[in-house]
Design an enzyme around this catalytic site. Structure first.
Site, short mmCIF file in Angstrom:
data_model
loop_
_atom_site.label_atom_id
_atom_site.label_comp_id
_atom_site.label_asym_id
_atom_site.label_seq_id
_atom_site.Cartn_x
_atom_site.Cartn_y
_atom_site.Cartn_z
N ARG A 232 0.75 -1.09 -0.10
CA ARG A 232 0.16 0.27 0.03
C ARG A 232 1.03 1.29 -0.07
NH1 ARG A 232 -3.14 -3.32 -1.03
NH2 ARG A 232 -5.43 -3.91 -0.06
N GLU A 261 -2.17 7.41 -6.71
CA GLU A 261 -2.04 6.84 -7.77
C GLU A 261 -3.13 7.38 -8.74
OE1 GLU A 261 -2.20 2.64 -7.22
OE2 GLU A 261 -0.57 2.55 -5.88
N HIS A 280 1.59 -0.43 -10.25
CA HIS A 280 0.47 -1.33 -9.40
C HIS A 280 -0.10 -2.74 -9.98
CE1 HIS A 280 -2.57 -0.74 -5.77
NE2 HIS A 280 -2.22 -2.02 -5.87
#
Length: 530
Positions: A232, A261, A280
């Site tokens: 995270r 993000e 990601h």
């Protein structure tokens, strides 16, 4: 015959079990608007989505035959859980489907970081043959610190051992016995910072874990540390990390996640020569995408066939008569669990819940789930819900023990939550609902108290001496901390005592340090209850 609507792109392999079932008809219609879904959803028994479809209250209300909504992934932000619960629709996800793929991506990032693979690749294809600038390090013989030993962290540790690495493991629920079984060394965050060569993060983002690795940790960190984060964004202070790399403290970092993000184009991670980044990709493999769909498809079949199922993320069905009696206690139970978790300073091995009074006559399983959720949420954040909490506790070897007694001292009902830690240091919090006063905590360990659980509170252990309350109040006033209420509990005049202070705002760590520095004060801890 059951009808299942698939409204997002999902491979046939992922839903093969549904398609092969003789009692199920699968219809794939992707890219539907809310109005289009509302118009047709009434004829379906289940809805399977990824992230494109937003399952709104309108859709759920129109789905008069809906029994389940499945999310082929972990997050369920695109599904109105409250509306689903009100309509009696079970919402399920696939929390285990991404475990291996995220673990493997972590290892790929670790290897790339150790051997400068992206930097060497970029220079080589640009036409420069440069072997001297990219001297790497071996993993064998190095110490890996793993922050978070849930599903993914445990798999990373297992693979790191195969590479000949020594493992220092931190997790708020990791006991010494479980660490020994896993072949890892139980450690604190500070132990890892001081001794590890590599550090990988596998914790959820909670108020407790936000920036858990920041400037104070970098200042004492072992020089040459390499840091990987595929969990995270926000767990590691990004700007402080850049400073630590530039100062030569950290040798390099590899991040698959960002605090925001996508990151801004001028984010320093994107241009730093010693930082590797990916967008990601932790769950982005063919197998993972298929696995989550397979998992959800299997659970949808179980629900449609009225068979036992798992991975539900909303309230399981409860008889109306039981719900009416238990519901007033749900908030209290969750707060008792959270309070207990915040005062337990060791790994928890058992959650013991005792129901006394009228509550002993009903099935308290739904209430137990709220209490367990409160305990686990302090460390695991939004990963925990009232359905998966018992599974998460079991996966961390935390036993849940429930006992009941028809009588209680002075209260119609009393809920007592005792957390047993790995060194048998029990911490107890008990509470009740008082007519006209609402939720109250009435016992902390052996100390009788009368506290409304909520907001920001300071728990102080001290020696029962004259003047302490005044000193504490003066110090808080000097730091512009306003006191809303204060309670003192003691069992012996002049002996050990507890002070609970409710304040109007969060208290800084500096204020807590100042409190402990006062004469006769032993500990000071902030308790936060939403």
């Amino acid at each position: 015959m059951f009808k299942v609507l698939v409204s997002d792109p999902i491979s046939d392999l992922g839903i093969q079990k549904l398609m092969d079932s003789s009692d199920v008809t699968v219809v794939k219609k992707v890219g539907l608007s809310e109005d289009e879904l509302v118009a047709i959803i009434g004829e379906y028994d289940a809805l399977l989505v990824r992230s494109q479809t937003t399952v709104t209250e309108r859709i759920l209300t129109a789905g008069t035959n809906l029994k389940a909504v499945g999310r082929a992934g972990v997050g369920v932000d695109n599904i109105d859980l409250d509306a689903a619960t009100k309509r009696g629709v079970v919402v399920i996800n696939a929390p285990d489907g991404n475990t291996i793929t995220t673990c493997e991506h972590t290892f790929a990032m670790m290897m790339a970081l150790a051997r400068h693979i992206p930097q060497a690749y970029a220079k080589t294809i640009a036409g420069t043959w440069d072997r001297k600038s990219f001297i790497g390090v071996e993993l064998s013989g190095k110490t890996l610190g793993v922050l978070g030993m849930g599903r993914i962290g445990s798999e990373v540790a297992k693979r790191a051992k195969a590479f000949g690495m020594d493992i220092l493991a931190f997790d708020p629920f990791l006991t010494a016995d479980r660490a020994e079984k896993m072949g890892v060394q139980l450690a604190s965050v500070n132990d890892i910072i001081l001794n590890a060569d590599f550090m990988t993060v596998h914790t959820p983002l909670t108020p407790e874990t936000r920036n858990m690795i920041s400037r104070p940790q970098f200042e004492v960190m072992k020089k040459g540390m390499r840091i990987i984060n595929c969990a995270r964004g926000g767990v590691i202070d990004e700007m402080a990390l850049v400073e630590a790399i530039d100062q030569g403290i950290v040798a390099g970092a590899a991040f698959d996640v960002f605090e925001h993000e996508p990151p801004q184009s001028d984010h320093p991670f994107l241009s730093h020569p010693k930082i590797i980044v990916t967008p990601h990709l932790g769950a982005s493999t063919i197998e993972a995408q298929e696995n989550v769909a397979i998992d959800v498809s299997e659970e949808i079949l179980h629900i449609l066939r009225n068979e036992p199922f798992k991975n539900a993320v909303n309230i399981p069905p409860v008889a109306a008569s039981v719900m009416k009696k238990l519901q007033p206690y749900f908030s209290l139970g969750e707060k008792l669990g959270s309070f207990a978790a915040q005062i337990a300073n060791e790994a928890i091995s058992e959650i013991h819940i005792d129901y006394a009074g009228d509550l002993s006559d009903v099935d308290t399983l739904p209430l137990t789930r709220y209490i367990v959720k409160g305990v686990l949420s302090h460390h695991l954040g939004n990963e925990v819900n009232i359905v998966n909490c018992t599974h998460l506790a079991k996966s961390r070897d935390v036993n849940i023990v429930v006992s009941k007694a028809p009588k209680t001292k002075g209260f119609t009902n009393l809920i007592s939550v005792t957390l047993k830690t790995q060194n048998n240091q029990d911490r107890l919090v008990a509470g009740t609902l008082l007519q006209g006063y609402g939720e109250r905590i009435v016992l902390l360990d052996q100390y009788p108290v009368d506290i409304a659980p909520g907001g920001n509170q300071i728990l102080i252990s001290h020696n029962d001496k004259p003047g302490i309350v005044g000193h504490v109040g003066t110090l808080l006033g000097q730091n512009n901390v306003n006191i809303a209420s204060m309670q003192v509990g003691r069992t012996l005049v002049g002996g050990a005592a507890l002070m609970i202070i409710t304040v109007d705002k969060a208290v800084s760590k500096d204020v807590l340090i100042q409190l402990v520095a006062l004469q006769e004060i032993n500990t000071a801890l902030e308790i936060v209850l939403d």
